[in-house]
Write an enzyme that holds these catalytic residues in place. Structure first.
Site, mmCIF file in Angstrom:
data_model
loop_
_atom_site.group_PDB
_atom_site.id
_atom_site.type_symbol
_atom_site.label_atom_id
_atom_site.label_comp_id
_atom_site.label_asym_id
_atom_site.label_seq_id
_atom_site.Cartn_x
_atom_site.Cartn_y
_atom_site.Cartn_z
ATOM 1 N N ASN A 29 -4.810 13.183 -1.549
ATOM 2 C CA ASN A 29 -4.888 14.462 -0.863
ATOM 3 C C ASN A 29 -4.262 15.538 -1.740
ATOM 4 O OD1 ASN A 29 -5.983 13.506 1.740
ATOM 5 N ND2 ASN A 29 -4.019 12.448 1.896
ATOM 6 N N GLU B 101 -9.310 0.906 -1.571
ATOM 7 C CA GLU B 101 -9.601 2.337 -1.441
ATOM 8 C C GLU B 101 -8.348 3.131 -1.786
ATOM 9 O OE1 GLU B 101 -10.114 5.701 2.024
ATOM 10 O OE2 GLU B 101 -11.045 3.749 2.402
ATOM 11 N N GLU C 180 1.125 -8.397 -5.128
ATOM 12 C CA GLU C 180 1.464 -9.802 -5.325
ATOM 13 C C GLU C 180 0.365 -10.471 -6.151
ATOM 14 O OE1 GLU C 180 2.564 -13.845 -2.751
ATOM 15 O OE2 GLU C 180 1.641 -12.116 -1.748
ATOM 16 N N HIS D 115 -12.093 -3.212 3.322
ATOM 17 C CA HIS D 115 -11.223 -2.617 2.310
ATOM 18 C C HIS D 115 -9.835 -2.354 2.886
ATOM 19 C CE1 HIS D 115 -12.953 1.145 4.173
ATOM 20 N NE2 HIS D 115 -11.683 1.537 4.066
ATOM 21 N N HIS E 79 2.269 -5.402 1.130
ATOM 22 C CA HIS E 79 1.667 -5.464 -0.200
ATOM 23 C C HIS E 79 0.194 -5.836 -0.103
ATOM 24 C CE1 HIS E 79 3.188 -9.674 0.534
ATOM 25 N NE2 HIS E 79 1.929 -9.944 0.189
ATOM 26 N N ARG F 207 -2.640 5.492 -0.145
ATOM 27 C CA ARG F 207 -2.587 6.875 -0.620
ATOM 28 C C ARG F 207 -1.797 6.927 -1.923
ATOM 29 N NH1 ARG F 207 -1.678 7.422 4.945
ATOM 30 N NH2 ARG F 207 -3.500 8.280 6.022
#
Length: 265
Positions: free
Chosen positions: A61, A57, A122, A7, A75, A11
């Site tokens: 936070n 993922e 992309e 993965h 990217h 964030r």
């Protein structure tokens, strides 16, 4: 050790907004979620994901805002069928996605959009047999020394060239495990010839390599003089982290195929 890329972590400031974006526009579904103390992690991907396909993922936070994407992170790239780039780009435009770099401006070969946090996505054309629609094709990171970067992935992880493209000002090198499935994600190393340096930012998280045996593979990395950033013991032997020569974080993770959760918690 030649584990496949499992993965890529990004964030995000508003998890609900980001989930809606990827689910609405890329038809991603939530694969699993972990709610921790002050943070939430969500795995996403196409419904018909190949077993060697990579997930996205998203990590949120609590109380974190004003995330900086930085320029060391480039990217993620997602796949659409060959010959249908403009159709899918027009579909995204009709759905209200921001017009960032259309196919015409990219020579008709690819296009770019941005997610709600400014992460670049992309759109690349691939044979439909090389992965599900919108599946992750590669993750691009920028490196300051091409020889060092290629040596890192070749020596530390036993990856090999899956392709390269060189221009007058920069070069792209694609790396993935030997004999990896066509559906597997690769890492794109971008090297600019002008000697620039990069800012990592805090919106870019990490790449994750799925390994067969966390302890043994970590020990092999240490023999190969990888950065001992966060060893398995410091993470309750659930995962570990090293860093490449530019400071990009790389997680090592061993998955139990019979476990109820994708997370090792």
């Amino acid at each position: 050790m030649d584990g496949t890329l499992d993965h890529v972590m990004l964030r995000v400031e508003n998890l609900d907004e980001s989930l809606e974006w990827y689910q609405e526009h890329l038809d991603y579904e939530e694969k699993d979620r972990h709610d921790g103390d002050g943070f939430t992690i969500v795995y996403l991907g196409p419904e018909e994901m190949h077993e060697e396909g990579a997930m996205l993922e998203l990590t949120h936070n609590e109380g974190e805002s004003d995330l900086e994407v930085g320029d060391a992170w480039g990217h993620i790239a997602v796949r659409v069928p060959e010959g249908e780039l403009e159709d899918y780009y027009d579909q995204l435009m009709d759905e209200g996605v921001d017009d960032y770099r259309d196919p015409e401006s990219c020579g008709g070969r690819y296009a770019f959009v941005k997610d709600p946090d400014g992460h670049e996505v992309e759109i690349v054309q691939r044979d439909p047999e090389e992965g599900a629609l919108w599946s992750l094709d590669h993750t691009m990171i920028r490196v300051e020394d091409a020889d060092d970067a290629l040596g890192f992935w070749t020596r530390k992880f036993e990856y090999e060239h899956a392709g390269r493209w060189e221009s007058d000002t920069f070069a792209n090198y694609f790396m993935k495990p030997e004999d990896a499935a066509p559906e597997a994600m690769s890492v794109e190393l971008t090297y600019n010839y002008d000697g620039r340096s990069y800012d990592m930012g805090d919106a870019w998280g990490h790449l994750c390599v799925r390994v067969d045996d966390l302890g043994d593979d970590w020990d092999q990395l240490m023999v190969r003089e990888a950065d001992e950033y966060r060893d398995p013991e410091s993470n309750d032997d659930m995962y570990a982290f090293t860093k490449d020569q530019d400071g990009h974080e790389i997680e090592l993770l061993e998955r139990d195929p019979d476990a109820d959760s994708l997370f090792p918690f």
